[in-house]
Design a protein around this motif. Structure first.
Motif, PDB file in Angstrom:
ATOM      1  N   VAL A 125      -5.474   4.869 -12.227  1.00 11.56           N
ATOM      2  CA  VAL A 125      -6.228   4.128 -11.215  1.00 11.56           C
ATOM      3  C   VAL A 125      -5.600   2.766 -10.971  1.00 11.56           C
ATOM      4  N   ALA A 126      -5.448   2.414  -9.700  1.00 10.72           N
ATOM      5  CA  ALA A 126      -5.051   1.059  -9.302  1.00 10.72           C
ATOM      6  C   ALA A 126      -6.194   0.451  -8.489  1.00 10.72           C
ATOM      7  N   TRP A 127      -6.471  -0.825  -8.738  1.00 15.47           N
ATOM      8  CA  TRP A 127      -7.573  -1.515  -8.053  1.00 15.47           C
ATOM      9  C   TRP A 127      -7.007  -2.768  -7.403  1.00 15.47           C
ATOM     10  N   VAL A 175      -8.285   2.164  -5.473  1.00 15.67           N
ATOM     11  CA  VAL A 175      -9.538   1.567  -5.019  1.00 15.67           C
ATOM     12  C   VAL A 175      -9.195   0.281  -4.271  1.00 15.67           C
ATOM     13  N   VAL A 176      -9.668   0.183  -3.025  1.00 18.25           N
ATOM     14  CA  VAL A 176      -9.364  -0.972  -2.189  1.00 18.25           C
ATOM     15  C   VAL A 176     -10.661  -1.729  -1.933  1.00 18.25           C
ATOM     16  N   GLN A 177     -10.839  -2.826  -2.657  1.00 10.78           N
ATOM     17  CA  GLN A 177     -12.010  -3.672  -2.479  1.00 10.78           C
ATOM     18  C   GLN A 177     -11.828  -4.549  -1.241  1.00 10.78           C
ATOM     19  N   ARG A 178     -12.919  -4.780  -0.516  1.00  9.92           N
ATOM     20  CA  ARG A 178     -12.914  -5.578   0.724  1.00  9.92           C
ATOM     21  C   ARG A 178     -11.837  -5.071   1.696  1.00  9.92           C
ATOM     22  N   ALA A 179     -11.812  -3.753   1.867  1.00 10.11           N
ATOM     23  CA  ALA A 179     -10.806  -3.145   2.734  1.00 10.11           C
ATOM     24  C   ALA A 179     -10.952  -3.591   4.181  1.00 10.11           C
ATOM     25  N   ASP A 180     -12.164  -3.955   4.588  1.00 12.22           N
ATOM     26  CA  ASP A 180     -12.369  -4.403   5.967  1.00 12.22           C
ATOM     27  C   ASP A 180     -11.797  -5.790   6.213  1.00 12.22           C
ATOM     28  N   GLN A 181     -11.323  -6.468   5.167  1.00 20.56           N
ATOM     29  CA  GLN A 181     -10.696  -7.779   5.331  1.00 20.56           C
ATOM     30  C   GLN A 181      -9.177  -7.717   5.165  1.00 20.56           C
ATOM     31  N   ALA A 182      -8.628  -6.511   5.151  1.00 21.20           N
ATOM     32  CA  ALA A 182      -7.186  -6.359   4.986  1.00 21.20           C
ATOM     33  C   ALA A 182      -6.434  -6.831   6.229  1.00 21.20           C
ATOM     34  N   ARG A 183      -5.256  -7.405   6.026  1.00 21.98           N
ATOM     35  CA  ARG A 183      -4.398  -7.752   7.150  1.00 21.98           C
ATOM     36  C   ARG A 183      -3.955  -6.471   7.852  1.00 21.98           C
ATOM     37  N   PRO A 184      -3.706  -6.518   9.153  1.00 24.58           N
ATOM     38  CA  PRO A 184      -3.317  -5.297   9.887  1.00 24.58           C
ATOM     39  C   PRO A 184      -2.118  -4.593   9.269  1.00 24.58           C
ATOM     40  N   GLU A 185      -1.092  -5.346   8.831  1.00 22.32           N
ATOM     41  CA  GLU A 185       0.097  -4.715   8.270  1.00 22.32           C
ATOM     42  C   GLU A 185      -0.194  -4.071   6.913  1.00 22.32           C
ATOM     43  N   VAL A 186      -1.149  -4.638   6.157  1.00 18.95           N
ATOM     44  CA  VAL A 186      -1.550  -4.021   4.889  1.00 18.95           C
ATOM     45  C   VAL A 186      -2.324  -2.738   5.140  1.00 18.95           C
ATOM     46  N   GLU A 187      -3.224  -2.755   6.117  1.00 19.36           N
ATOM     47  CA  GLU A 187      -3.971  -1.545   6.446  1.00 19.36           C
ATOM     48  C   GLU A 187      -3.034  -0.448   6.946  1.00 19.36           C
TER      49      GLU A 187
END
Length: 462
Positions: free
Chosen positions: A72-74, A128-140
């Motif tokens: 698992v990676a978080w 697991v991606v916490q606060r995924a809705d705050q990711a930068r566009p290039e990260v998403e």
């Protein structure tokens, strides 16, 4: 508060967060659903809820439920300033042994190749991606590329996103995602949640909060666990303070003041009697007499000063008491006019096991005179739910693995408006019999923990 209630820890603090997972509000069922999807479904999952709704703790519970083969990676998307930062976290936490100097496209191919090989060695991977809705566009974009560029959808890094704003990250009609909204607590959920946390701190008696107050606190917190933690803690601290004040400060100050006043009045009376003589009555105060205007003797002055001090202490004690009682009247426990919040309607969890089916069941072809497995099973009997998928053809290909078509059944449901198919196996009188039958299935046909459920439970979901 901890000493008053004999608690080993703050029931609503970080220590208990790490010790206990409360299943109130369907949280445990959601965790089981996510574990089931990770094991059997190609789709990734998105856990949705406002800040403080318990997404992080629920994801941690899912990780605890996975077997030792999972790596698992978080990551916290809000802290990732570039795709390279994400690449470093994935490679480092999953132990892939790759360098980050390569360009992104080449690196993705190498990551997917290593992951596929490790799956062949019976390892599984979760990001697991916490606060995924705050990711930068290039990260998403990189997160999406990890999903879609894998050659084998079953042998890739699975993703679980934790989001507050669901509309910011995925299309509602996207069949590659399962969306799991965390609903606010009902009043009954809040009561169970508080009880679980108090027990984890060593409190085994009945809850020290009336249900009417729990309902009020839950209403004020909006049914959000994090806010409920703070409100219940403040409530218990306030109750402890009020109880201590009632037991100690209030009676003691009044008794001391009363005894002092009685003593001084008695001394003054005896002194006046001695001055006027044994056979003369004590003179009464007369507002029209010049006697009241005469200067006080030194003894009378000292007595008057002492009486004034006692009266001041009495007045101050009564003022403090009035303030304490006014504070009590404003607390949640004495808010008798506060209305209980309406319990929020429970929403069915979107999963392979707890969808909200409305379609007719679709079952394997068999003798029309023989009832299907779902129809034959008594409510008290058990069956094994093996897998849930979008494509019924995937289940049909598994039927040949069973000795008799009467042993299995395909039940068609719907999830988010689309068909959803689950495969159930067997009809058993006990859970142990169902577990043994599952373990006797051909090796490699199914892995992981089965979902053993009663026919009554299965029918209720239909």
């Amino acid at each position: 508060m901890q000493s008053y209630y004999n608690l080993a820890h703050d029931p609503f603090g970080a220590i208990v967060d790490a010790m206990v997972f409360s299943g109130a509000g369907g949280r445990y069922e959601t965790a089981e659903t996510l574990r089931h999807l990770l094991a059997y479904s190609q789709q990734d999952s998105q856990l949705e809820g406002p800040a403080g709704s318990g997404k992080r703790m629920l994801a941690q519970q899912v990780i605890k439920m996975l077997d030792e083969s999972w790596r698992v990676a978080w990551v916290d998307a809000a802290d990732l300033d570039s795709p390279k930062a994400l690449e470093k976290e994935i490679i480092g936490q999953l132990g892939l042994g790759l360098k980050v100097e390569d360009d992104t496209a080449t690196l993705l191919k190498r990551i997917n190749a290593v992951i596929a090989q490790r799956y062949a060695d019976e390892e599984s991977f979760l990001l697991v991606v916490q606060r995924a809705d705050q990711a930068r566009p290039e990260v998403e974009q990189l997160l999406d590329a990890l999903r879609v560029q894998a050659e084998d959808a079953d042998h890739r890094i699975r993703q679980l996103w934790l989001v507050e704003n669901a509309d910011a990250v995925s299309d509602e009609g996207d069949t590659d995602w399962y969306r799991h909204p965390l609903e606010p607590f009902t009043d009954a959920d809040a009561e169970q949640y508080i009880r679980d946390r108090m027990i984890a701190s060593g409190y085994v008696d009945d809850l020290p909060i009336p249900f009417t107050d729990i309902a009020r606190l839950n209403q004020l917190s909006g049914g959000i666990p994090l806010q409920l933690n703070d409100m219940v803690r403040d409530y218990l601290i306030s109750s402890t303070f009020r109880t201590t004040e009632k037991k100690q400060a209030f009676p003691l100050t009044h008794v001391i003041a009363g005894v002092a006043a009685l003593t001084l009045v008695t001394v003054a009376f005896l002194y006046q009697t001695g001055e006027s003589g044994d056979n003369q009555p004590v003179r009464q105060a007369d507002s029209g007499s010049t006697e009241t205007d005469r200067p006080l003797t030194s003894v009378e002055q000292r007595l008057a000063d002492a009486v004034a001090q006692v009266e001041a202490r009495q007045s101050g004690s009564e003022s403090v008491t009035a303030e304490v009682e006014a504070t009590e009247a404003s607390t949640v426990s004495s808010d008798s006019t506060g209305s209980e919040s309406e319990p929020s309607e429970s929403v069915a969890l979107p999963s392979s096991t707890e969808g909200s089916p409305t379609a007719e069941e679709s079952r394997p072809t068999q003798n029309a005179e023989v009832p299907s497995l779902l129809d034959r099973g008594d409510d008290a009997q058990y069956t094994v739910q093996l897998i849930g998928v979008r494509d019924q053809a995937q289940l049909a290909s598994l039927l040949a693995e069973f000795n008799s078509p009467l042993d299995v059944d395909i039940v068609e449901t719907t999830y988010q408006g689309d068909p959803w198919f689950v495969l159930i196996y067997g009809q058993f009188d006990t859970r142990d019999e169902a577990q043994s039958a599952f373990e006797a299935l051909p090796e490699g046909l199914f892995s992981g923990d089965p979902w053993i459920r009663s026919f009554q439970s299965l029918r209720s979901s239909l």
